[in-house]
Design an enzyme around this catalytic site. Structure first.
Site, PDB file in Angstrom:
ATOM      1  N   TYR A   1       0.862  -1.184   0.000  1.00 15.60           N
ATOM      2  CA  TYR A   1       0.000   0.000   0.000  1.00 15.60           C
ATOM      3  C   TYR A   1       0.895   1.228   0.000  1.00 15.60           C
ATOM      4  O   TYR A   1       1.912   1.248  -0.677  1.00 15.60           O
ATOM      5  CB  TYR A   1      -0.983  -0.068   1.174  1.00 15.60           C
ATOM      6  CG  TYR A   1      -2.182   0.822   0.990  1.00 15.60           C
ATOM      7  CD1 TYR A   1      -2.952   0.731  -0.168  1.00 15.60           C
ATOM      8  CD2 TYR A   1      -2.531   1.766   1.934  1.00 15.60           C
ATOM      9  CE1 TYR A   1      -4.046   1.553  -0.370  1.00 15.60           C
ATOM     10  CE2 TYR A   1      -3.624   2.592   1.747  1.00 15.60           C
ATOM     11  CZ  TYR A   1      -4.378   2.487   0.586  1.00 15.60           C
ATOM     12  OH  TYR A   1      -5.449   3.315   0.391  1.00 15.60           O
TER      13      TYR A   1
ATOM     14  N   LYS B   1     -20.042 -20.815 -10.768  1.00 24.15           N
ATOM     15  CA  LYS B   1     -19.291 -20.619 -12.008  1.00 24.15           C
ATOM     16  C   LYS B   1     -17.857 -20.208 -11.685  1.00 24.15           C
ATOM     17  O   LYS B   1     -16.897 -20.670 -12.328  1.00 24.15           O
ATOM     18  CB  LYS B   1     -19.979 -19.524 -12.826  1.00 24.15           C
ATOM     19  CG  LYS B   1     -19.636 -19.539 -14.288  1.00 24.15           C
ATOM     20  CD  LYS B   1     -20.476 -20.566 -15.015  1.00 24.15           C
ATOM     21  CE  LYS B   1     -20.278 -20.486 -16.500  1.00 24.15           C
ATOM     22  NZ  LYS B   1     -21.297 -21.231 -17.240  1.00 24.15           N
TER      23      LYS B   1
END
Length: 419
Positions: free
Chosen positions: A39, A94
């Site tokens: 970060y 999926k």
């Protein structure tokens, strides 16, 4: 579904934690130094690189291996318009298949937008996040417009699996079945019952593979789509592609089947009467894909015709037409060459790769997975089994090669793929 199976399915989705997906961190993240890289301030460096050249997103983020599975819930499985949120378990499922079979990461996204324009705008605006978009469980005819517009607006592959995944696996089986009965696709008379997403896409792909439109009859709830129908002017453009000049006696389903070589059912349960099979040509090919209940059950069909080859969408009969044979590996190949879109060449390459695999000897691990002593190319084995580990090694390279040769790819054919 019986009570025990229902409970097992619900428990599977609820315990030990709700849902079927999680997010894993892929880089070390144990020290203050690593925090500063992951970060601020370190993250500013890839931001600058991507701002200077958007292609750098593929170098510094997960974009290149990330697919969005997106639905508005208007055609969930065979359950109909369940709404976006109710479709989430299917989209998570999926995602699991993408990861398990092709190591592709997925965000499942449920969009509360039934109007095509609203859905299109939403998906187009979030598309930069992803390397590809898999549309799922969107009702026809809106699904055609949605896919078409998103392909125009996005520079990554957009693929509606209910259309093309079904069509690719179906056509792979069809090529093999026709070979077994000594017929050619360019000569075959084909009747398709069901003029929605899967039916239209299957007919289109069959044409790409050599079928002749004059040999094809498309049937919807009102019968064969022909030019003299009272509602002809109100039919959508997808149906009009296959409008025929069929004579009056061939405008019912029974009439259409007279002399037909192939029946494709992507419609509803029990719509093919056993006696109609007797109207068909010798050695007919039957794809009864309504799920879970096919247009005609194999035992009922075989009681009437012993000379047919049959496929369904069910795993408890031979020759299951299952989209998982296609979509994970098609996207794997497309992502690995950073394709801009998925074109006809890539789809037909997938068809031929899947068809060819069914003609190879079946490994022992596949036989064990399905409790079989033997499987070989023939009437009861015209398409590979979904758990066949060779699918990734056959289909993904075929798709990647087609993407490169057809100009759809940004990258060359990968060096780690077979030559």
């Amino acid at each position: 579904m019986n009570d025990q199976l229902k409970k097992s399915a619900l428990d599977y989705h609820e315990f030990p934690s709700p849902g079927k997906l999680g997010i894993a961190i892929t880089k070390p993240f144990e020290t203050a130094a690593q925090l500063s890289l992951a970060y601020t301030p370190g993250v500013a460096e890839p931001v600058r690189e991507i701002q200077a050249d958007p292609e750098n997103a593929y170098r510094y983020t997960a974009k290149g291996n990330l697919v969005a599975v997106i639905s508005n819930g208007t055609a969930v499985l065979g359950l109909g318009d369940c709404g976006a949120l109710a479709g989430k378990p299917v989209m998570e499922g999926k995602a699991v298949l993408f990861k398990k079979f092709a190591d592709i990461d997925v965000f499942d996204i449920e969009v509360d937008a039934k109007e095509p324009k609203d859905f299109i705008d939403t998906v187009a605006r979030i598309a930069p996040t992803f390397g590809g978009i898999n549309l799922e469980d969107i009702a026809a005819p809106s699904c055609f417009e949605i896919e078409e517009k998103l392909i125009e607006r996005c520079d990554i592959p957009v693929f509606h699996d209910d259309q093309h995944g079904t069509a690719i696996v179906l056509c792979a089986g069809l090529l093999n079945a026709l070979e077994l009965v000594g017929k050619k696709i360019e000569d075959a008379r084909i009747v398709c019952l069901g003029a929605g997403a899967a039916g239209i896409a299957s007919m289109r792909l069959a044409v790409d593979l050599g079928a002749r439109r004059e040999n094809m009859l498309l049937v919807d709830r009102k019968g064969v789509i022909h030019r003299d129908r009272e509602d002809f002017s109100s039919l959508n453009k997808e149906k009009l592609e296959f409008a025929s000049a069929a004579a009056a006696e061939r405008r019912s389903l029974a009439g259409a089947l007279a002399g037909a070589d192939v029946f494709i059912g992507v419609s509803g349960p029990g719509l093919m009467k056993p006696e109609w099979l007797m109207l068909m040509a010798e050695k007919p090919v039957i794809f009864a894909l309504s799920n879970p209940d096919p247009e005609i059950r194999p035992e009922d069909a075989l009681a009437v015709r012993k000379d047919l080859i049959m496929a369904t969408g069910r795993s408890d009969y031979p020759n299951q037409v299952n989209n998982v044979l296609c979509f994970p590996f098609l996207f794997r190949g497309a992502l690995d060459v950073r394709a801009r879109y998925i074109n006809a060449a890539m789809k037909t390459a997938a068809v031929r790769a899947i068809a060819a695999l069914a003609r190879e000897p079946v490994p022992q691990e596949v036989l064990a997975a399905y409790g079989q002593k033997s499987l070989s190319f023939g009437p009861d084995y015209i398409i590979p089994k979904p758990l066949d580990p060779r699918l990734r090694d056959r289909v993904a390279p075929a798709v990647a090669r087609a993407a490169v040769s057809s100009g759809a790819a940004r990258l060359p054919y990968p060096a780690h793929y077979p030559a």
